[in-house]
Design a protein around this motif. Structure first.
Motif, PDB file in Angstrom:
ATOM      1  N   PRO A 130       3.418   8.368  -4.135  1.00  0.00           N
ATOM      2  CA  PRO A 130       4.778   7.873  -3.942  1.00  0.00           C
ATOM      3  C   PRO A 130       4.030   6.502  -4.772  1.00  0.00           C
ATOM      4  O   PRO A 130       3.207   5.920  -5.550  1.00  0.00           O
ATOM      5  N   TYR A 131       4.747   6.505  -5.398  1.00  0.00           N
ATOM      6  CA  TYR A 131       4.577   4.814  -6.297  1.00  0.00           C
ATOM      7  C   TYR A 131       6.391   4.159  -6.359  1.00  0.00           C
ATOM      8  O   TYR A 131       7.238   4.368  -6.109  1.00  0.00           O
ATOM      9  N   THR A 132       6.022   2.202  -6.603  1.00  0.00           N
ATOM     10  CA  THR A 132       7.405   1.547  -6.294  1.00  0.00           C
ATOM     11  C   THR A 132       7.362   1.250  -8.084  1.00  0.00           C
ATOM     12  O   THR A 132       8.383   0.599  -8.172  1.00  0.00           O
ATOM     13  N   ASP A 133       6.077   0.874  -8.481  1.00  0.00           N
ATOM     14  CA  ASP A 133       6.084   0.335  -9.975  1.00  0.00           C
ATOM     15  C   ASP A 133       5.383   1.185 -10.598  1.00  0.00           C
ATOM     16  O   ASP A 133       4.547   1.353 -10.479  1.00  0.00           O
ATOM     17  N   ASP A 134       5.759   1.478 -11.576  1.00  0.00           N
ATOM     18  CA  ASP A 134       4.887   2.868 -12.444  1.00  0.00           C
ATOM     19  C   ASP A 134       4.661   2.307 -13.456  1.00  0.00           C
ATOM     20  O   ASP A 134       4.107   3.535 -13.753  1.00  0.00           O
ATOM     21  N   ARG A 135       4.119   1.239 -13.761  1.00  0.00           N
ATOM     22  CA  ARG A 135       3.031   0.375 -14.909  1.00  0.00           C
ATOM     23  C   ARG A 135       1.877   1.655 -14.448  1.00  0.00           C
ATOM     24  O   ARG A 135       1.432   1.762 -15.608  1.00  0.00           O
ATOM     25  N   GLU A 136       1.405   1.102 -13.305  1.00  0.00           N
ATOM     26  CA  GLU A 136      -0.301   1.935 -13.917  1.00  0.00           C
ATOM     27  C   GLU A 136       0.279   3.202 -14.005  1.00  0.00           C
ATOM     28  O   GLU A 136      -1.008   4.126 -14.357  1.00  0.00           O
ATOM     29  N   LEU A 137       1.018   3.873 -13.428  1.00  0.00           N
ATOM     30  CA  LEU A 137       1.028   5.239 -12.807  1.00  0.00           C
ATOM     31  C   LEU A 137       0.902   6.139 -14.580  1.00  0.00           C
ATOM     32  O   LEU A 137       0.862   6.656 -14.381  1.00  0.00           O
ATOM     33  N   GLY A 195       0.892  -1.406   0.323  1.00  0.00           N
ATOM     34  CA  GLY A 195       0.033   0.143  -0.266  1.00  0.00           C
ATOM     35  C   GLY A 195       0.779   1.361   0.059  1.00  0.00           C
ATOM     36  O   GLY A 195       0.040   2.483   0.218  1.00  0.00           O
ATOM     37  N   ALA A 196       2.038   1.257  -0.335  1.00  0.00           N
ATOM     38  CA  ALA A 196       3.124   2.431   0.326  1.00  0.00           C
ATOM     39  C   ALA A 196       3.180   2.688  -1.163  1.00  0.00           C
ATOM     40  O   ALA A 196       3.336   4.475  -1.547  1.00  0.00           O
ATOM     41  N   GLY A 197       3.141   2.085  -2.019  1.00  0.00           N
ATOM     42  CA  GLY A 197       3.136   3.015  -3.347  1.00  0.00           C
ATOM     43  C   GLY A 197       1.453   3.464  -4.717  1.00  0.00           C
ATOM     44  O   GLY A 197       0.941   2.369  -4.052  1.00  0.00           O
ATOM     45  N   TYR A 198       1.968   3.673  -5.799  1.00  0.00           N
ATOM     46  CA  TYR A 198       0.660   4.171  -6.732  1.00  0.00           C
ATOM     47  C   TYR A 198       0.036   2.704  -6.957  1.00  0.00           C
ATOM     48  O   TYR A 198       1.047   2.093  -7.542  1.00  0.00           O
ATOM     49  N   GLY A 199      -1.276   2.520  -7.176  1.00  0.00           N
ATOM     50  CA  GLY A 199      -1.729   1.862  -7.620  1.00  0.00           C
ATOM     51  C   GLY A 199      -2.224   0.369  -7.398  1.00  0.00           C
ATOM     52  O   GLY A 199      -0.885   0.284  -6.248  1.00  0.00           O
ATOM     53  N   ILE A 200      -2.353  -0.995  -8.041  1.00  0.00           N
ATOM     54  CA  ILE A 200      -1.899  -2.164  -7.127  1.00  0.00           C
ATOM     55  C   ILE A 200      -0.946  -2.530  -7.182  1.00  0.00           C
ATOM     56  O   ILE A 200      -0.518  -3.602  -6.601  1.00  0.00           O
ATOM     57  N   PHE A 201       0.328  -2.261  -8.324  1.00  0.00           N
ATOM     58  CA  PHE A 201       1.265  -2.646  -8.263  1.00  0.00           C
ATOM     59  C   PHE A 201       2.109  -2.396  -7.170  1.00  0.00           C
ATOM     60  O   PHE A 201       2.237  -0.540  -7.576  1.00  0.00           O
ATOM     61  N   PRO A 258      10.455  12.032 -10.878  1.00  0.00           N
ATOM     62  CA  PRO A 258      11.773  11.870 -11.638  1.00  0.00           C
ATOM     63  C   PRO A 258      12.015  11.839 -12.938  1.00  0.00           C
ATOM     64  O   PRO A 258      11.263  10.982 -13.818  1.00  0.00           O
ATOM     65  N   LYS A 259      13.747  12.275 -13.467  1.00  0.00           N
ATOM     66  CA  LYS A 259      14.001  12.088 -14.757  1.00  0.00           C
ATOM     67  C   LYS A 259      13.764  10.548 -14.755  1.00  0.00           C
ATOM     68  O   LYS A 259      13.161  10.574 -16.741  1.00  0.00           O
ATOM     69  N   ALA A 260      13.535   9.675 -13.891  1.00  0.00           N
ATOM     70  CA  ALA A 260      13.528   8.676 -15.553  1.00  0.00           C
ATOM     71  C   ALA A 260      12.001   8.352 -15.934  1.00  0.00           C
ATOM     72  O   ALA A 260      12.160   8.074 -16.579  1.00  0.00           O
ATOM     73  N   LEU A 261      11.317   8.282 -14.748  1.00  0.00           N
ATOM     74  CA  LEU A 261       9.842   8.198 -15.136  1.00  0.00           C
ATOM     75  C   LEU A 261       9.406   9.601 -15.878  1.00  0.00           C
ATOM     76  O   LEU A 261       8.307   9.213 -17.671  1.00  0.00           O
ATOM     77  N   ALA A 262       9.957  10.512 -15.884  1.00  0.00           N
ATOM     78  CA  ALA A 262       9.471  11.940 -17.869  1.00  0.00           C
ATOM     79  C   ALA A 262       9.913  11.429 -18.668  1.00  0.00           C
ATOM     80  O   ALA A 262       9.483  11.306 -19.503  1.00  0.00           O
ATOM     81  N   ASN A 263      11.286  10.558 -18.543  1.00  0.00           N
ATOM     82  CA  ASN A 263      12.055   9.865 -20.071  1.00  0.00           C
ATOM     83  C   ASN A 263      11.041   8.651 -20.461  1.00  0.00           C
ATOM     84  O   ASN A 263      10.452   8.251 -21.586  1.00  0.00           O
ATOM     85  N   GLY A 270       6.110  -2.103  -4.049  1.00  0.00           N
ATOM     86  CA  GLY A 270       6.859  -2.843  -3.072  1.00  0.00           C
ATOM     87  C   GLY A 270       7.285  -1.952  -2.053  1.00  0.00           C
ATOM     88  O   GLY A 270       6.718  -0.828  -1.920  1.00  0.00           O
ATOM     89  N   LYS A 271       8.776  -2.036  -2.276  1.00  0.00           N
ATOM     90  CA  LYS A 271       8.996  -1.616  -0.652  1.00  0.00           C
ATOM     91  C   LYS A 271      10.250  -0.217  -1.059  1.00  0.00           C
ATOM     92  O   LYS A 271       9.666   0.987  -0.137  1.00  0.00           O
ATOM     93  N   ASN A 272      10.495  -0.394  -2.625  1.00  0.00           N
ATOM     94  CA  ASN A 272      11.375   0.874  -2.579  1.00  0.00           C
ATOM     95  C   ASN A 272      10.815   1.666  -3.110  1.00  0.00           C
ATOM     96  O   ASN A 272      10.086   2.090  -4.597  1.00  0.00           O
ATOM     97  N   VAL A 273      10.025   2.801  -3.058  1.00  0.00           N
ATOM     98  CA  VAL A 273       9.280   3.906  -2.624  1.00  0.00           C
ATOM     99  C   VAL A 273       9.695   5.401  -3.353  1.00  0.00           C
ATOM    100  O   VAL A 273      11.061   5.875  -2.697  1.00  0.00           O
ATOM    101  N   GLN A 274       9.299   5.527  -4.510  1.00  0.00           N
ATOM    102  CA  GLN A 274       9.987   6.691  -4.863  1.00  0.00           C
ATOM    103  C   GLN A 274       8.640   7.458  -5.537  1.00  0.00           C
ATOM    104  O   GLN A 274       7.164   7.561  -5.120  1.00  0.00           O
ATOM    105  N   TRP A 275       9.102   9.348  -5.804  1.00  0.00           N
ATOM    106  CA  TRP A 275       7.976  10.144  -5.869  1.00  0.00           C
ATOM    107  C   TRP A 275       7.960  10.376  -6.875  1.00  0.00           C
ATOM    108  O   TRP A 275       8.968  11.212  -7.110  1.00  0.00           O
TER     109      TRP A 275
END
Length: 326
Positions: free
Chosen positions: A283-290, A233-239, A306-311, A241-246
């Motif tokens: 917050p998200y851990t897996d960007d698929r749904e986001l 429940g820490a990250g965005y969506g149903i996917f 973050p830059k990786a998500l923007a790319n 995990g623990k490694n949370v990014q914003w």
């Protein structure tokens, strides 16, 4: 207010208080003294309510100190006021439309029939409610009722499950032993949060991807609610995990009027910028749904970090344009 509504209110007031005065009863019920006396007599004479008037306290109370000989006090079975029936019938209609798999229908129908009869000649009978409320679901995936029932049974009995699971991302089918922790209804689809003994960790399983479910007479592994929320429940969506990014997203001034009232995540942060744009941090851990949700806004949403998500968004947007030229 009908007589039965008053009877239940009197019972609730007496049960929740040491005593209640005559004036309080008259004010709460909004009736005459003669009507109050008739209601109290009905409770005592017809329903065997142990109501006494305590002169020392100056009010009515339930007699709780002596054992009553003869018929015991008991209110009639299931009973609701007209407003409560309307609310329940409305809720049933919502469930019936959301419950595309028919999970609750067989259990709700007997209650619905009883409620319909109790509603009687009220202004909004069940047929009118069903006709005037319409709910449409989009993207709900079909699943097998028997699998859902097995999941629910194992979950409540705290038993493990043997499942055959089709992972759509890899198109692989694996057999797993899992300890169900909770069922989640999310965006018109059902998911099972469970401890996977094959992967030795928490996983979210899409119920429609479960092709076989067998309850094992083995005690389920219990996972603390806090850990469930941290991992799933820490990250965005149903996917998750623990490694949370914003992710920091900025929406156009026009779209901000919609996005500002949307809930993307329980821990989201949002603010309207001086130029009318809306900044949303999730917050998200897996960007698929986001990624899918960002893309649906097209040029009205810009990823600042973050830059990786923007790319990733930029690459996917270019691919969409290349595959669907104007």
């Amino acid at each position: 207010m009908s007589m039965m509504e008053r009877i239940y209110q009197i019972d609730q007031m007496l049960a929740g208080r040491q005593f209640i005065t005559k004036d309080e009863l008259l004010e709460r019920l909004g009736v005459s003294l003669a009507t109050l006396k008739r209601d109290l007599a009905y409770l005592k004479d017809r329903l065997n309510a142990p109501i006494v008037f305590d002169r020392d306290l100056g009010g009515y109370r339930f007699e709780r100190t002596t054992n009553k000989i003869g018929p015991q006090y008991e209110l009639p079975g299931l009973w609701f006021s007209a407003d409560e029936i309307h609310a329940l019938l409305t809720m049933q209609h919502l469930l019936a439309n959301l419950d595309t798999g028919g999970l609750l229908g067989p259990h709700i129908q007997p209650l619905l029939a009883r409620l319909s009869g109790m509603l009687g000649a009220a202004d909004n009978p069940v047929e009118e409610i069903q006709k005037r409320i319409k709910i449409q679901t989009v993207g709900a995936r079909h699943f097998e009722l028997e699998h859902f029932q097995a999941l629910g049974s194992a979950l409540l009995r705290r038993k493990r499950l043997l499942i055959r699971y089709h992972a759509k991302g890899t198109d692989e089918v694996t057999e797993r032993e899992v300890s169900p922790q909770r069922l989640v209804h999310y965006r018109d689809n059902w998911y099972m949060d469970a401890w996977c003994h094959l992967r030795d960790g928490l996983r979210a399983f899409s119920v429609d991807s479960i092709k076989h479910a067998e309850i094992l007479e083995v005690k389920s592994k219990n996972v603390a609610q806090k850990l469930l929320d941290e991992v799933l429940g820490a990250g965005y969506g149903i996917f998750s995990g623990k490694n949370v990014q914003w992710a920091t997203l900025v929406f156009s001034a026009e779209r901000s009027r919609w996005v500002a009232s949307e809930k993307w995540h329980s821990a989201q942060k949002g603010k309207v910028l001086p130029d009318g744009h809306y900044q949303l941090e999730v917050p998200y851990t897996d960007d698929r749904e986001l990624v899918m949700d960002i893309l649906k806004y097209g040029g009205d949403c810009t990823v600042q970090a973050p830059k990786a998500l923007a790319n990733r968004i930029r690459t996917m947007a270019l691919a969409l344009v290349a595959n669907h030229p104007a």
